[in-house]
Design a protein around this motif. Structure first.
Motif, PDB file in Angstrom:
ATOM      1  N   GLU A 224      52.299   3.418 -39.783  1.00 51.96           N
ATOM      2  CA  GLU A 224      51.275   4.457 -39.622  1.00 51.96           C
ATOM      3  C   GLU A 224      49.958   3.859 -39.120  1.00 51.96           C
ATOM      4  O   GLU A 224      49.298   4.437 -38.254  1.00 51.96           O
ATOM      5  CB  GLU A 224      51.074   5.204 -40.948  1.00 51.96           C
ATOM      6  CG  GLU A 224      52.256   6.118 -41.268  1.00 51.96           C
ATOM      7  CD  GLU A 224      52.237   6.670 -42.690  1.00 51.96           C
ATOM      8  OE1 GLU A 224      53.146   7.459 -43.009  1.00 51.96           O
ATOM      9  OE2 GLU A 224      51.333   6.317 -43.481  1.00 51.96           O
ATOM     10  N   GLU A 225      49.624   2.685 -39.643  1.00 48.54           N
ATOM     11  CA  GLU A 225      48.404   2.003 -39.182  1.00 48.54           C
ATOM     12  C   GLU A 225      48.505   1.646 -37.707  1.00 48.54           C
ATOM     13  O   GLU A 225      47.546   1.815 -36.948  1.00 48.54           O
ATOM     14  CB  GLU A 225      48.176   0.717 -39.990  1.00 48.54           C
ATOM     15  CG  GLU A 225      47.400   0.929 -41.274  1.00 48.54           C
ATOM     16  CD  GLU A 225      47.478  -0.298 -42.182  1.00 48.54           C
ATOM     17  OE1 GLU A 225      47.534  -1.433 -41.656  1.00 48.54           O
ATOM     18  OE2 GLU A 225      47.515  -0.105 -43.413  1.00 48.54           O
ATOM     19  N   ALA A 226      49.669   1.153 -37.330  1.00 47.22           N
ATOM     20  CA  ALA A 226      49.882   0.768 -35.931  1.00 47.22           C
ATOM     21  C   ALA A 226      49.726   1.994 -35.021  1.00 47.22           C
ATOM     22  O   ALA A 226      49.128   1.916 -33.952  1.00 47.22           O
ATOM     23  CB  ALA A 226      51.263   0.149 -35.757  1.00 47.22           C
ATOM     24  N   LEU A 227      50.255   3.122 -35.479  1.00 47.86           N
ATOM     25  CA  LEU A 227      50.167   4.351 -34.680  1.00 47.86           C
ATOM     26  C   LEU A 227      48.724   4.832 -34.577  1.00 47.86           C
ATOM     27  O   LEU A 227      48.277   5.264 -33.510  1.00 47.86           O
ATOM     28  CB  LEU A 227      51.062   5.440 -35.279  1.00 47.86           C
ATOM     29  CG  LEU A 227      52.564   5.161 -35.146  1.00 47.86           C
ATOM     30  CD1 LEU A 227      53.375   6.146 -35.973  1.00 47.86           C
ATOM     31  CD2 LEU A 227      52.986   5.196 -33.687  1.00 47.86           C
ATOM     32  N   LEU A 228      48.002   4.740 -35.678  1.00 43.22           N
ATOM     33  CA  LEU A 228      46.593   5.147 -35.658  1.00 43.22           C
ATOM     34  C   LEU A 228      45.783   4.253 -34.727  1.00 43.22           C
ATOM     35  O   LEU A 228      44.930   4.726 -33.975  1.00 43.22           O
ATOM     36  CB  LEU A 228      45.991   5.090 -37.062  1.00 43.22           C
ATOM     37  CG  LEU A 228      46.351   6.244 -37.988  1.00 43.22           C
ATOM     38  CD1 LEU A 228      45.623   6.096 -39.319  1.00 43.22           C
ATOM     39  CD2 LEU A 228      45.995   7.592 -37.357  1.00 43.22           C
ATOM     40  N   LEU A 229      46.090   2.961 -34.763  1.00 43.02           N
ATOM     41  CA  LEU A 229      45.385   2.011 -33.906  1.00 43.02           C
ATOM     42  C   LEU A 229      45.656   2.335 -32.437  1.00 43.02           C
ATOM     43  O   LEU A 229      44.743   2.390 -31.606  1.00 43.02           O
ATOM     44  CB  LEU A 229      45.835   0.587 -34.224  1.00 43.02           C
ATOM     45  CG  LEU A 229      45.115  -0.522 -33.459  1.00 43.02           C
ATOM     46  CD1 LEU A 229      43.643  -0.565 -33.846  1.00 43.02           C
ATOM     47  CD2 LEU A 229      45.775  -1.875 -33.725  1.00 43.02           C
ATOM     48  N   GLN A 230      46.933   2.574 -32.135  1.00 41.05           N
ATOM     49  CA  GLN A 230      47.320   2.932 -30.765  1.00 41.05           C
ATOM     50  C   GLN A 230      46.601   4.207 -30.329  1.00 41.05           C
ATOM     51  O   GLN A 230      46.064   4.287 -29.235  1.00 41.05           O
ATOM     52  CB  GLN A 230      48.847   3.108 -30.693  1.00 41.05           C
ATOM     53  CG  GLN A 230      49.368   3.513 -29.329  1.00 41.05           C
ATOM     54  CD  GLN A 230      49.120   2.440 -28.276  1.00 41.05           C
ATOM     55  OE1 GLN A 230      49.362   1.257 -28.504  1.00 41.05           O
ATOM     56  NE2 GLN A 230      48.613   2.849 -27.125  1.00 41.05           N
ATOM     57  N   ALA A 231      46.587   5.192 -31.236  1.00 39.42           N
ATOM     58  CA  ALA A 231      45.936   6.476 -30.923  1.00 39.42           C
ATOM     59  C   ALA A 231      44.442   6.275 -30.685  1.00 39.42           C
ATOM     60  O   ALA A 231      43.872   6.868 -29.767  1.00 39.42           O
ATOM     61  CB  ALA A 231      46.164   7.465 -32.063  1.00 39.42           C
ATOM     62  N   GLU A 232      43.843   5.427 -31.495  1.00 39.10           N
ATOM     63  CA  GLU A 232      42.412   5.161 -31.376  1.00 39.10           C
ATOM     64  C   GLU A 232      42.093   4.587 -30.002  1.00 39.10           C
ATOM     65  O   GLU A 232      41.126   4.985 -29.351  1.00 39.10           O
ATOM     66  CB  GLU A 232      42.029   4.152 -32.451  1.00 39.10           C
ATOM     67  CG  GLU A 232      40.643   4.325 -33.034  1.00 39.10           C
ATOM     68  CD  GLU A 232      40.500   3.456 -34.257  1.00 39.10           C
ATOM     69  OE1 GLU A 232      40.021   2.322 -34.097  1.00 39.10           O
ATOM     70  OE2 GLU A 232      40.922   3.892 -35.358  1.00 39.10           O
ATOM     71  N   MET A 233      42.951   3.669 -29.563  1.00 36.69           N
ATOM     72  CA  MET A 233      42.737   3.043 -28.260  1.00 36.69           C
ATOM     73  C   MET A 233      42.853   4.069 -27.138  1.00 36.69           C
ATOM     74  O   MET A 233      42.239   3.930 -26.093  1.00 36.69           O
ATOM     75  CB  MET A 233      43.760   1.927 -28.045  1.00 36.69           C
ATOM     76  CG  MET A 233      43.438   0.683 -28.841  1.00 36.69           C
ATOM     77  SD  MET A 233      44.458  -0.716 -28.363  1.00 36.69           S
ATOM     78  CE  MET A 233      46.078  -0.172 -28.860  1.00 36.69           C
ATOM     79  N   MET A 234      43.665   5.084 -27.364  1.00 34.95           N
ATOM     80  CA  MET A 234      43.887   6.090 -26.320  1.00 34.95           C
ATOM     81  C   MET A 234      42.792   7.155 -26.303  1.00 34.95           C
ATOM     82  O   MET A 234      42.696   7.920 -25.355  1.00 34.95           O
ATOM     83  CB  MET A 234      45.257   6.754 -26.521  1.00 34.95           C
ATOM     84  CG  MET A 234      46.404   5.791 -26.356  1.00 34.95           C
ATOM     85  SD  MET A 234      47.959   6.493 -26.943  1.00 34.95           S
ATOM     86  CE  MET A 234      48.393   7.508 -25.543  1.00 34.95           C
ATOM     87  N   ASP A 235      42.001   7.195 -27.363  1.00 33.67           N
ATOM     88  CA  ASP A 235      40.875   8.124 -27.435  1.00 33.67           C
ATOM     89  C   ASP A 235      41.312   9.551 -27.100  1.00 33.67           C
ATOM     90  O   ASP A 235      40.818  10.174 -26.161  1.00 33.67           O
ATOM     91  CB  ASP A 235      39.773   7.650 -26.470  1.00 33.67           C
ATOM     92  CG  ASP A 235      38.464   8.391 -26.700  1.00 33.67           C
ATOM     93  OD1 ASP A 235      38.258   8.883 -27.822  1.00 33.67           O
ATOM     94  OD2 ASP A 235      37.663   8.471 -25.750  1.00 33.67           O
ATOM     95  N   LEU A 236      42.267  10.045 -27.867  1.00 35.99           N
ATOM     96  CA  LEU A 236      42.878  11.349 -27.573  1.00 35.99           C
ATOM     97  C   LEU A 236      41.938  12.501 -27.878  1.00 35.99           C
ATOM     98  O   LEU A 236      41.415  12.609 -28.973  1.00 35.99           O
ATOM     99  CB  LEU A 236      44.170  11.503 -28.392  1.00 35.99           C
ATOM    100  CG  LEU A 236      45.212  10.422 -28.140  1.00 35.99           C
ATOM    101  CD1 LEU A 236      46.283  10.449 -29.213  1.00 35.99           C
ATOM    102  CD2 LEU A 236      45.819  10.597 -26.758  1.00 35.99           C
ATOM    103  N   LYS A 237      41.755  13.350 -26.870  1.00 33.89           N
ATOM    104  CA  LYS A 237      40.861  14.492 -27.044  1.00 33.89           C
ATOM    105  C   LYS A 237      41.456  15.731 -26.413  1.00 33.89           C
ATOM    106  O   LYS A 237      42.233  15.646 -25.478  1.00 33.89           O
ATOM    107  CB  LYS A 237      39.515  14.197 -26.377  1.00 33.89           C
ATOM    108  CG  LYS A 237      38.672  13.221 -27.168  1.00 33.89           C
ATOM    109  CD  LYS A 237      37.346  12.978 -26.514  1.00 33.89           C
ATOM    110  CE  LYS A 237      36.484  12.100 -27.419  1.00 33.89           C
ATOM    111  NZ  LYS A 237      35.369  11.526 -26.693  1.00 33.89           N
ATOM    112  N   SER A 238      41.076  16.883 -26.937  1.00 30.48           N
ATOM    113  CA  SER A 238      41.517  18.144 -26.364  1.00 30.48           C
ATOM    114  C   SER A 238      40.409  19.171 -26.436  1.00 30.48           C
ATOM    115  O   SER A 238      39.527  19.081 -27.292  1.00 30.48           O
ATOM    116  CB  SER A 238      42.715  18.715 -27.133  1.00 30.48           C
ATOM    117  OG  SER A 238      43.892  18.049 -26.778  1.00 30.48           O
TER     118      SER A 238
END
Ligand code: GTP
Ligand code: MG
Length: 360
Positions: A224-238
């Motif tokens: 879960e941490e790895a996924l959050l880190l990946q998501a953070e790097m992607m700066d996902l916005k909508s």
């Protein structure tokens, strides 16, 4: 496409102004001057009639974007533990615990971590939906978790999943599963993946690798941490305000409630009572349920929702759009059905021609 005129549409699609006006008249809409703006629905319908697919991306132009959770799909070889891993992840959810572990088996679920962060998981089999959505040029998935069993190692479908993700430009996080097994050899799996060209973190790349066991519930927090880190790097916005755009993950018929579609909102907010078109089906949203099966009034980006009120069953990967009136919903659904039928006939006749070629 909102606000586009017949004149502009003719230029874009290569069809004549007159033929476009005829199409509009045929669906019972008032024919405007070629310089009057068309609604997005009419523009889509007309474009479809002349064989051009429109995308409603314009809505996001200039809109205020806000951070949203990542949407994650789990992929991998048969029996490597995709379902077990999802079940284990589901159980880590705070909401699942509060609800006494009674979570509905929707096509998607959300894990809310003690930190307050959310991750949306698409349930397997998400393969079909994933491909269908990719074919429509709309990858609903932000991240792929590539599950590889530590004892089996890299197999045929591991490689297929890997190339699927890479072709879609979706980053991969590797979960080496079944690490509890005596025969587990995570180092060998890493070597194999490296040899296949995956740039693992351990080898100086940026693909994260986590060793887990779905069975003994080890390493789930790390994943879960790895996924959050990946998501953070992607700066996902909508975009959150305005009409929703969503994608169907799965659909089923319920005896009492009729067609039910599980969808992930991509942008905007889906609101109960709205008229929608999902693929070629239409309806008015009678109820929206969240992943715990609770009725709610709206669905926001990256949130899986179950939609009740469609007249028929859409397909996995279908897009969901909001329209203003029942007439437009009917019209768009009718237009899309006709287009599907046309495409089907065209395909059938192409296949016939091919067969004839072969038999000659
Ligand atoms: P398909 O949906 O058929 O492709 O399989 P899957 O990838 O969803 O695998 P599934 O979760 O059904 O697990 C397959 C088998 O592996 C089951 O017998 C699981 O109990 C077992 N399994 C899954 N995860 C683990 C694990 O971490 N350790 C061990 N020892 N067994 C596991
Ligand atoms: Mg499974």
């Amino acid at each position: 496409f909102e606000g586009m005129t017949i004149f502009e549409l003719a230029k874009r699609t290569g069809a004549s102004i007159r033929s476009l006006q005829e199409i509009i008249a045929n669906v019972g809409e008032r024919v405007l001057s070629e310089f009057d703006p068309l609604s997005i629905d009419i523009a889509e319908l007309v474009s479809m009639e002349v064989g051009v697919n429109v995308r409603r991306l314009h809505l996001d132009e200039g809109a205020v974007l806000q951070p949203r959770p990542a949407v994650v799909t789990v992929m991998g070889h048969v029996d490597h533990g995709k379902t077990s891993l999802l079940d284990a992840l589901r159980q880590t959810s705070v909401a699942a615990k509060e609800a006494g572990g009674i979570t509905q088996h929707l096509g998607a679920f959300v894990v809310d971590m003690p930190s307050g962060s959310l991750i949306t998981f698409l349930d397997t089999p998400g393969h079909a939906a994933f491909s269908a959505m990719r074919a429509r040029g709309a990858a609903v998935t932000d991240i792929v978790v590539l599950v590889v069993a530590a004892d089996d190692g890299v197999m045929q479908q591991t490689l297929e999943a890997m190339s699927h993700a890479q072709a879609a430009g979706v980053p991969i996080v590797v979960a080496i599963n079944k690490c509890d097994k005596p025969a587990a050899d995570p180092e060998r799996v890493k070597m194999q993946l490296g040899a296949e060209g995956l740039l693992l973190e351990d080898l100086g790349g940026d693909v994260q690798v986590v060793e887990v066991s779905a069975k003994s519930k080890v390493g789930l927090d790390k994943l879960e941490e790895a996924l959050l880190l990946q998501a953070e790097m992607m700066d996902l916005k909508s975009r959150i305000d305005g009409p929703a755009q969503a994608y169907v993950v799965e659909a089923r018929l319920d005896r009492g409630r009729g067609p039910l579609a599980t969808a992930i909102v991509k942008s905007g907010t889906l609101i109960c009572g709205q008229y929608i078109v999902a693929g070629a089906e239409w309806g008015r949203i009678r109820a929206i349920r969240d992943m715990l099966g609770m009725t709610t009034t709206s669905g926001k980006p990256a949130m899986p929702v179950e939609i009740e009120g469609l007249k028929g069953l859409p397909m996995a990967g279908d897009d969901v759009v909001v329209v203003n009136t029942e007439e437009r919903a009917r019209m768009l659904s009718h237009g899309r059905k006709k287009k599907l039928e046309k495409d089907r006939l065209l395909k059938a006749s192409e296949e016939r021609t091919e067969n004839e070629d072969i038999s000659e």
